[in-house]
Every structure is written in C-alpha cells, then in structure tokens.
Design a protein around this motif. Sequence first.
Motif, PDB file in Angstrom:
ATOM      1  N   HIS A  78       0.793  -1.222   0.000  1.00  0.00           N
ATOM      2  CA  HIS A  78       0.000   0.000   0.000  1.00  0.00           C
ATOM      3  C   HIS A  78       0.828   1.277   0.000  1.00  0.00           C
ATOM      4  N   ASN A  79       2.138   1.156   0.060  1.00  0.00           N
ATOM      5  CA  ASN A  79       2.974   2.356   0.092  1.00  0.00           C
ATOM      6  C   ASN A  79       4.357   2.026  -0.455  1.00  0.00           C
ATOM      7  N   PHE A  80       5.184   3.068  -0.571  1.00  0.00           N
ATOM      8  CA  PHE A  80       6.602   2.841  -0.832  1.00  0.00           C
ATOM      9  C   PHE A  80       7.319   3.083   0.486  1.00  0.00           C
ATOM     10  N   PRO A  81       7.797   2.013   1.147  1.00  0.00           N
ATOM     11  CA  PRO A  81       8.263   2.118   2.534  1.00  0.00           C
ATOM     12  C   PRO A  81       9.287   3.214   2.797  1.00  0.00           C
ATOM     13  N   THR A  82      10.257   3.390   1.927  1.00  0.00           N
ATOM     14  CA  THR A  82      11.305   4.383   2.175  1.00  0.00           C
ATOM     15  C   THR A  82      10.724   5.774   2.351  1.00  0.00           C
ATOM     16  N   GLU A  83       9.748   6.142   1.540  1.00  0.00           N
ATOM     17  CA  GLU A  83       9.128   7.464   1.642  1.00  0.00           C
ATOM     18  C   GLU A  83       8.165   7.538   2.819  1.00  0.00           C
ATOM     19  N   ASP A  84       7.369   6.524   2.979  1.00  0.00           N
ATOM     20  CA  ASP A  84       6.290   6.552   3.962  1.00  0.00           C
ATOM     21  C   ASP A  84       6.811   6.480   5.395  1.00  0.00           C
ATOM     22  N   TYR A  85       7.639   5.489   5.695  1.00  0.00           N
ATOM     23  CA  TYR A  85       8.004   5.237   7.082  1.00  0.00           C
ATOM     24  C   TYR A  85       8.909   6.312   7.671  1.00  0.00           C
ATOM     25  N   LYS A  86       9.798   6.876   6.863  1.00  0.00           N
ATOM     26  CA  LYS A  86      10.674   7.933   7.396  1.00  0.00           C
ATOM     27  C   LYS A  86       9.867   9.165   7.784  1.00  0.00           C
ATOM     28  N   ASN A  87       8.871   9.498   6.973  1.00  0.00           N
ATOM     29  CA  ASN A  87       8.018  10.644   7.292  1.00  0.00           C
ATOM     30  C   ASN A  87       7.074  10.339   8.445  1.00  0.00           C
ATOM     31  N   ARG A  88       6.656   9.090   8.546  1.00  0.00           N
ATOM     32  CA  ARG A  88       5.671   8.715   9.563  1.00  0.00           C
ATOM     33  C   ARG A  88       6.294   8.445  10.931  1.00  0.00           C
ATOM     34  N   TYR A  89       7.474   7.795  10.949  1.00  0.00           N
ATOM     35  CA  TYR A  89       8.051   7.336  12.216  1.00  0.00           C
ATOM     36  C   TYR A  89       9.395   7.976  12.558  1.00  0.00           C
ATOM     37  N   GLY A  90       9.881   8.854  11.699  1.00  0.00           N
ATOM     38  CA  GLY A  90      11.187   9.462  11.943  1.00  0.00           C
ATOM     39  C   GLY A  90      12.287   8.717  11.208  1.00  0.00           C
ATOM     40  N   LYS A  91      13.436   9.363  11.083  1.00  0.00           N
ATOM     41  CA  LYS A  91      14.513   8.829  10.248  1.00  0.00           C
ATOM     42  C   LYS A  91      15.042   7.488  10.746  1.00  0.00           C
ATOM     43  N   LEU A  92      15.291   7.361  12.055  1.00  0.00           N
ATOM     44  CA  LEU A  92      15.915   6.157  12.595  1.00  0.00           C
ATOM     45  C   LEU A  92      14.981   4.952  12.500  1.00  0.00           C
ATOM     46  N   ILE A  93      13.815   5.049  13.134  1.00  0.00           N
ATOM     47  CA  ILE A  93      12.860   3.935  13.121  1.00  0.00           C
ATOM     48  C   ILE A  93      12.335   3.709  11.706  1.00  0.00           C
ATOM     49  N   GLY A  94      12.072   4.805  11.002  1.00  0.00           N
ATOM     50  CA  GLY A  94      11.552   4.686   9.645  1.00  0.00           C
ATOM     51  C   GLY A  94      12.510   3.985   8.704  1.00  0.00           C
ATOM     52  N   SER A  95      13.808   4.256   8.837  1.00  0.00           N
ATOM     53  CA  SER A  95      14.811   3.599   7.986  1.00  0.00           C
ATOM     54  C   SER A  95      14.864   2.102   8.277  1.00  0.00           C
ATOM     55  N   TRP A  96      14.805   1.766   9.575  1.00  0.00           N
ATOM     56  CA  TRP A  96      14.817   0.339   9.940  1.00  0.00           C
ATOM     57  C   TRP A  96      13.577  -0.360   9.398  1.00  0.00           C
ATOM     58  N   MET A  97      12.414   0.263   9.571  1.00  0.00           N
ATOM     59  CA  MET A  97      11.166  -0.361   9.129  1.00  0.00           C
ATOM     60  C   MET A  97      11.119  -0.531   7.614  1.00  0.00           C
ATOM     61  N   SER A  98      11.598   0.469   6.885  1.00  0.00           N
ATOM     62  CA  SER A  98      11.557   0.377   5.425  1.00  0.00           C
ATOM     63  C   SER A  98      12.479  -0.727   4.921  1.00  0.00           C
ATOM     64  N   MET A  99      13.670  -0.851   5.529  1.00  0.00           N
ATOM     65  CA  MET A  99      14.588  -1.918   5.132  1.00  0.00           C
ATOM     66  C   MET A  99      14.012  -3.290   5.496  1.00  0.00           C
ATOM     67  N   LYS A 100      13.426  -3.374   6.703  1.00  0.00           N
ATOM     68  CA  LYS A 100      12.830  -4.627   7.155  1.00  0.00           C
ATOM     69  C   LYS A 100      11.683  -5.033   6.245  1.00  0.00           C
ATOM     70  N   HIS A 101      10.806  -4.091   5.914  1.00  0.00           N
ATOM     71  CA  HIS A 101       9.640  -4.415   5.092  1.00  0.00           C
ATOM     72  C   HIS A 101      10.066  -4.812   3.675  1.00  0.00           C
ATOM     73  N   LYS A 102      11.065  -4.127   3.164  1.00  0.00           N
ATOM     74  CA  LYS A 102      11.584  -4.477   1.840  1.00  0.00           C
ATOM     75  C   LYS A 102      12.055  -5.927   1.822  1.00  0.00           C
ATOM     76  N   ASN A 103      12.805  -6.342   2.845  1.00  0.00           N
ATOM     77  CA  ASN A 103      13.312  -7.719   2.903  1.00  0.00           C
ATOM     78  C   ASN A 103      12.196  -8.734   3.125  1.00  0.00           C
ATOM     79  N   ILE A 104      11.168  -8.339   3.881  1.00  0.00           N
ATOM     80  CA  ILE A 104      10.017  -9.215   4.082  1.00  0.00           C
ATOM     81  C   ILE A 104       9.316  -9.468   2.753  1.00  0.00           C
TER      82      ILE A 104
END
Length: 334
Positions: A78-104
Amino acid sequence: FVLSLSKGESGPILNQFKALQIEFISLNQSRFKGLLFNRSIIQKILYDKQIDIVHSNDFRSDMINAKLVNVITMNTIHNFPTEDYKNRYGKLIGSWMSMKHKNIIKDIQLPIACSKTVMKKFEEIYKIKTSFIQNGIDVEKFSPLTKDKNKLRKSLNLPVDGQIFIVSGALSLLKNPKIIIKAFQQQENKDSVLLFIGNGDLYNSLSSSYQSENIRFTGRVDNVKNYLQAIDFYISDSLTEGLPNSVLEAISVGLPVILSKISPHVEIIGDNYPYLFDPDNSEDLNGKLNLIVQKENKLYSQTHSFKIKNHFSAHLMSDKYQQQYLSSINSSKK
C-alpha cells in the motif's frame, strides 16, 4: 475467511463480513505475544482449514505471511516504505522499518502493488519485481449528489452560502496540512471555508491553533460521502501515497480536485491536469485555489468521475484479485 491479528471483533467492517457469511477469526493477541506465537497459531489454522492462499496487507501481517509454508503467499503493498516510514516514524525507526519491510516482501511469493507508481518504485529502487492491481472504491456509494445540496449542508452544520474546500484523511506530516492552511489563509475569497475531516497525530495541535468560522475540524466521521457531496472542492497535499482512496472518492462524487504533483495523483488524474501543484509550495497551491474558483470545472469533473467508475471501481479491483487467486492456484497444480 478473514483473520485479524489484533484484539477485538467489532466495527462496521466485521458486520459486513458477517452479512456475507464470511468467517472471521481474531487472534486477540497483544503485539508482543503476537511476535512470539502468531505464526505457529496461524500455520495450524491454515492446515486445519486447508487454506491454499494467504493474502496479507500490512507490515505485521506481511512479516508472518513471508514465513508461512505449504501455502501460496501474496500481499498488497500500500505504500513505498522508504518514503512513507521515514516521514511517519522518523529517520531512525523509519529507515529500519523500510529496510525490514523491503526484505520481508522479497520473501512473499506474489507481491502486488496498489498502483503502477508503487510497482515502478519497487523495481527501480529496490530491484524487486511486483505486479500491480490499482485500488478501487465503491463507485455506487460515492456518486454525485442527486438531492438538495443546501439541505445536506444544513444537516452537516455547514454554511449554505460560500465555497467550501475539504481535506479528508489522517492529519499527519505526510498530508502537509499546514501548507494547505497557509495557502487557504492567503486566498482572495475571505468568505470560503476550509474543512478537515479525520483525526491523526496533528489533530489536537491544528484544531487548537486554527479552529475558526473559516477553518473547521470535524475529527473522524462515519459519513464521509455526505461531506464530499456537500462540498465544492477537494484538496490533497500528500507528500507520498500508494494510490489514495480519498482522492478516488472525491473525484467519484464529482468534485473538482486540487492535488499535489506526486506520481500516484498523476496516475489517477493525468499530468496535464491544470490543478496540480508543488507539494511544499503554499504560493503555488494558493494560485490553484484562486484559479479553480474562477473556472467552469463541470466538464473536468464529469470526465474524471466517469474515469473512476470505469477504471478504479471496487468491483474491477475485486475481479482482478480473484483472477490472480485462480491463476495462482492453477499454476501451483501444474
């Protein structure tokens, strides 16, 4: 059947499932317990019920789905994680979540993007191939108003006279509400109203700072359709999207829309649409607000509403997913 990872079994969506005699299972697990036990519980349910396909729709469910065995796994992105999560959760958590979701998502057998835009970004940036099925809405529900608009406005406690602009959805940094407010305050017509419907992280701060006769905040509402039908113009200044249902709904009811120039909006409306603006530019948005009220937009609205009905309906989306399910099962049997 439908399986929920979260606690609780209430709400309008559940009632719709029950009306269709669709079995609904809620695991009623906390997020922590879910991390430990959900996969094994779900795997047993799938075995007992002889399930062929598991379709997940968000970070948590994708994480479980990617590890399931003896089933076909697919998800909707439903989104592009790199753009969405950094804006939604901040740079640190958002970067981890986007990388994690990409690998999932790499471990999901059939990842399906909700738009051409998301599909292209996954391929170009993540080097992950997906298919796409565009989001769809209930076009019969979100249809142009056929009764007295003034009467509807009165029922919603909205002014009968004057033009009203609406913004729908969660009030968050991703939606850029402060830019919208700034542009609205600069516009030439001082009798118009800007209406925000929806909650979100910024709701309390924005409503306490800007609530007035001309700028209004309703909070979450259950009758979005009625508000859209009562309004004159729709605004979205999103910084990133998958394929926004709220925009599809607004166009479907016949509203002229003013949209930030991001790829998902262009995918819906076309890049030659005259009311696209730079997302972080309040002056550009202000110019579009002043322009749209001066133009006759009926033909634009009818043309784009017709496009939504023919290309972005929930029925069409459902048909495409059903075709994907059948194709996947047939392929697995070969």
